[in-house]
Structure formats: C-alpha cells, structure tokens
Scaffold this motif. Structure first.
Motif, PDB file in Angstrom:
ATOM      1  N   ARG A   1      82.506 -34.011 -24.325  1.00  0.00           N
ATOM      2  CA  ARG A   1      82.363 -32.877 -24.017  1.00  0.00           C
ATOM      3  C   ARG A   1      80.960 -31.193 -24.202  1.00  0.00           C
ATOM      4  O   ARG A   1      81.430 -30.791 -23.507  1.00  0.00           O
ATOM      5  N   MET A   2      80.897 -31.984 -25.339  1.00  0.00           N
ATOM      6  CA  MET A   2      79.512 -31.344 -26.025  1.00  0.00           C
ATOM      7  C   MET A   2      78.768 -31.261 -24.935  1.00  0.00           C
ATOM      8  O   MET A   2      77.535 -30.467 -24.880  1.00  0.00           O
ATOM      9  N   VAL A   3      78.409 -32.506 -24.586  1.00  0.00           N
ATOM     10  CA  VAL A   3      77.193 -33.087 -23.631  1.00  0.00           C
ATOM     11  C   VAL A   3      77.133 -32.370 -22.980  1.00  0.00           C
ATOM     12  O   VAL A   3      75.799 -31.666 -21.838  1.00  0.00           O
ATOM     13  N   ASP A   4      78.446 -31.857 -22.188  1.00  0.00           N
ATOM     14  CA  ASP A   4      78.769 -32.114 -20.823  1.00  0.00           C
ATOM     15  C   ASP A   4      78.293 -30.259 -20.918  1.00  0.00           C
ATOM     16  O   ASP A   4      78.152 -29.570 -19.985  1.00  0.00           O
ATOM     17  N   ILE A   5      78.825 -29.769 -21.369  1.00  0.00           N
ATOM     18  CA  ILE A   5      78.582 -28.400 -22.036  1.00  0.00           C
ATOM     19  C   ILE A   5      76.870 -27.480 -21.795  1.00  0.00           C
ATOM     20  O   ILE A   5      77.265 -26.773 -21.254  1.00  0.00           O
ATOM     21  N   ALA A   6      76.107 -28.647 -22.813  1.00  0.00           N
ATOM     22  CA  ALA A   6      74.727 -28.747 -22.544  1.00  0.00           C
ATOM     23  C   ALA A   6      74.228 -29.358 -21.252  1.00  0.00           C
ATOM     24  O   ALA A   6      73.689 -28.648 -21.073  1.00  0.00           O
TER      25      ALA A   6
END
Lengths: 200, 200
Positions: free
Chosen positions: B44-49
């Motif tokens: 999810r963190m990669v997605d946000i970035a």
C-alpha cells in the motif's frame, strides 16, 4: 538479437519452473528493467546451484557482488533482500552460494577467468576491454548462450556461522525527535535524526 | 483469514497493474515466501508513492528499513538490489521514498505512530506488545486491510546528491591469490582473500 525459437532450458526457479533463453529475457525486463549480461549469466549460475542442491533443503543465498547477481537469485529463489535470506557480501567477485540455513553447507558457483578466455566478447564486456559503445551486444548474448555452463566453476563451501544466525530487531520505540518508530538499540534518537537520513 | 471476494484494489505496480488484497497475497508468497505483515503494508505504501509520482518520471527508491519494505518496492517497481535503483538505508524506520533520479525530488511515505493507535492488533505486531504466538494474525490482516492508507503520512523530500550518482566499478582485474576477477580499486588482492570471504 535473433529471435530465439528453440526450447532449450536456460534456467529454472526453486519450484522447478523452466525458462528458455527467450522467456528469461522477458522475466529480466519485467523485474530488473533490462536484460543485463550479468543477469543472463546469473540465471544459469542459479540453475547450476539449484541442480546440485538437495531437493527440499531450506537454503539461504550469498551474492559476492552487488551487481546483477542478487537479482538472478531473487528472481529464481525465495531468497530476497526484504526477507534477508539473500546476503549481499560485497567482495566484487562474480560468485554466488546457496547454502543450507541450518548447517551452512553450500554450493558456490563462480565465473572462472580461465574458462572465459575462448569467449572474446564475454571478455570484452566483463573486463571492459572495449568501451561500451564498441561492444557487440548481440554477439555477447550469443556467446553467453553458446558458452552455457562452460565459463563457471563450482565448489562445495562451508558458510561461516555468522550467516546462520537469525536477525533480531529488538525493541521498537518512538523517536523523541521525529516521532517515528525505530529499534531502540540504535540509540536514544533514531539514526535518521542522528544525521544518517538520506535527505537534504 | 476469510476468503476475500471483493475486487477493491490494494496496490498497483509501476506499469499500472492492479492487485487486490488476495492477488497481492499470492504475489507475496511467490516472491517473499510468505505474506509478511510488513510486506502487506508495504504494498500500500508503494501504491501511495506511485500515485503521487508524476507519470513517466524515471525514479529510484530508498527503503529506510531492511525488513520487508525493500521487497514491496522490488515487487511493484523496477528498483531492485541488483540494478541499484533500490537503496536500502538502514535507519530502522518503516518508510520509503521514490525519487526522481535526476533532480532528487521525491515522495516519502512512512508508517505514522500517531495514526496507528486506533488499530490495536497492528500496534501489538509492530511494537511487539504481545509475544508472537499470542498475536492474532487474522485480526492483524483484517486491521491492515481496514486501515488502508490511514496509518501513513506522506511528505515531499529532497534526496541528498550522493544518491543521484551513478555507481562505477572501475577496472576489473584477476586476483593473484584466488585467480578470480575483482575490482582493482579494492587492493592488490580481492576482498575475499583479504579475509572478508563468508566461508570458514
């Protein structure tokens, strides 16, 4: 590069899935961004190690270089940077080892300078005997494919005990300065606040 | 864990391929060996970035921890250990940054302790408030899914110039001791022969 139409296996993964030279090219582009020569070679090196490794053994991996080879390991085994089953030990040698994570016995596969000599374009690339723009990339790939396993040597190794230990993070606490969580054994404030943050 | 039947996207990769929570689980098992909580969160963190990063920009990545997060980056972007577009800077903070490889402007996404408090099982896992066998893995996964993006904060960063430099290996030569090739700037013999080899 000429379209490969043969079905000769180039490498396999830990589950036994076999990749032809062409299929492995697609896999490399998808994971690594491009089919780097070191990664092509690395696929075959992992294959050799897997072939000699007893089936069903839980293994970890060592790459003795940070260039390309770690990705061949990550693509074809479950040893990764994020689970720490892959260790990159930066010796600058083009070698990898798969080893039993319990007793440390392993198989080391390395690019053998003595065996590379008949393959001039591999020599040109590896030792940078020609500037990159003068290297023949198609010939290089053809020589890598033709050389197959002939440019490597293999030996059994005993991995040092420090590579058998499970890593431990210890206690996690919040940094009084930035407010983010960090391992309390790093100090009273986190390493980012100690000056190691990669930002300016 | 309950069988997920909804099609809500959990994360995406750099090409725009979308993964549901369930599809991402299969991907994690295949790459990392198991669906580690930190890797679920990392997706999810990669997605946000990626969402905040201008389309078409060539980017590199930083993971501020060596645990799990590097694999979320490797699975969902082209930044890997072997191509060195992924930098692991071991600050022990659960944070990642994607940054423009030319000018160093980036998006940093981090697990925010203040925002985690409503999610008791995430707290139990992350701060090890309970011994692992007493943690409720199913509840943890449910809370991670329900929390979604709510437990992170995001900020724009400027990555330090040393992370914009292209790495260079220099000249390669054969070690007079072991006979293997190594970067000649390591010394007159290779680091393996200098005593850094991981074998006993």
């Amino acid at each position: 590069m000429k379209k490969q139409t043969d079905h000769t296996p180039w490498c396999r993964d830990h589950k036994g899935t076999v990749y032809t030279f062409e299929e492995y090219f697609d896999f490399m582009k998808d994971f690594h961004g491009y089919p780097a020569p070191g990664l092509i070679i690395g696929g075959r090196m992992v294959d050799i190690a897997l072939e000699r490794f007893p089936k069903g053994t839980l293994f970890d991996a060592i790459s003795e270089t940070s260039y390309c080879l770690p990705d061949a390991i990550q693509m074809l085994t479950l040893c990764t940077t994020g689970n720490a089953w892959l260790n990159v030990v930066d010796l600058g040698r083009f070698a990898l080892t798969l080893y039993d994570k319990h007793d440390g016995t392993g198989i080391r596969v390395f690019l053998d300078p003595g065996k590379m000599k008949p393959w001039q374009e591999i020599m040109n690339w590896f030792y940078k005997l020609k500037p990159k723009p003068e290297q023949d990339n198609q010939l290089l790939r053809e020589q890598i494919k033709a050389a197959g396993s002939d440019i490597f040597s293999v030996r059994e190794v005993q991995v040092a005990p420090r590579y058998l230990e499970k890593r431990s993070k210890g206690k996690t606490t919040d940094c009084p300065q930035c407010g983010e969580a960090f391992p309390s054994n790093h100090g009273t404030i986190c390493r980012g606040c100690q000056g190691d943050a990669p930002y300016s």
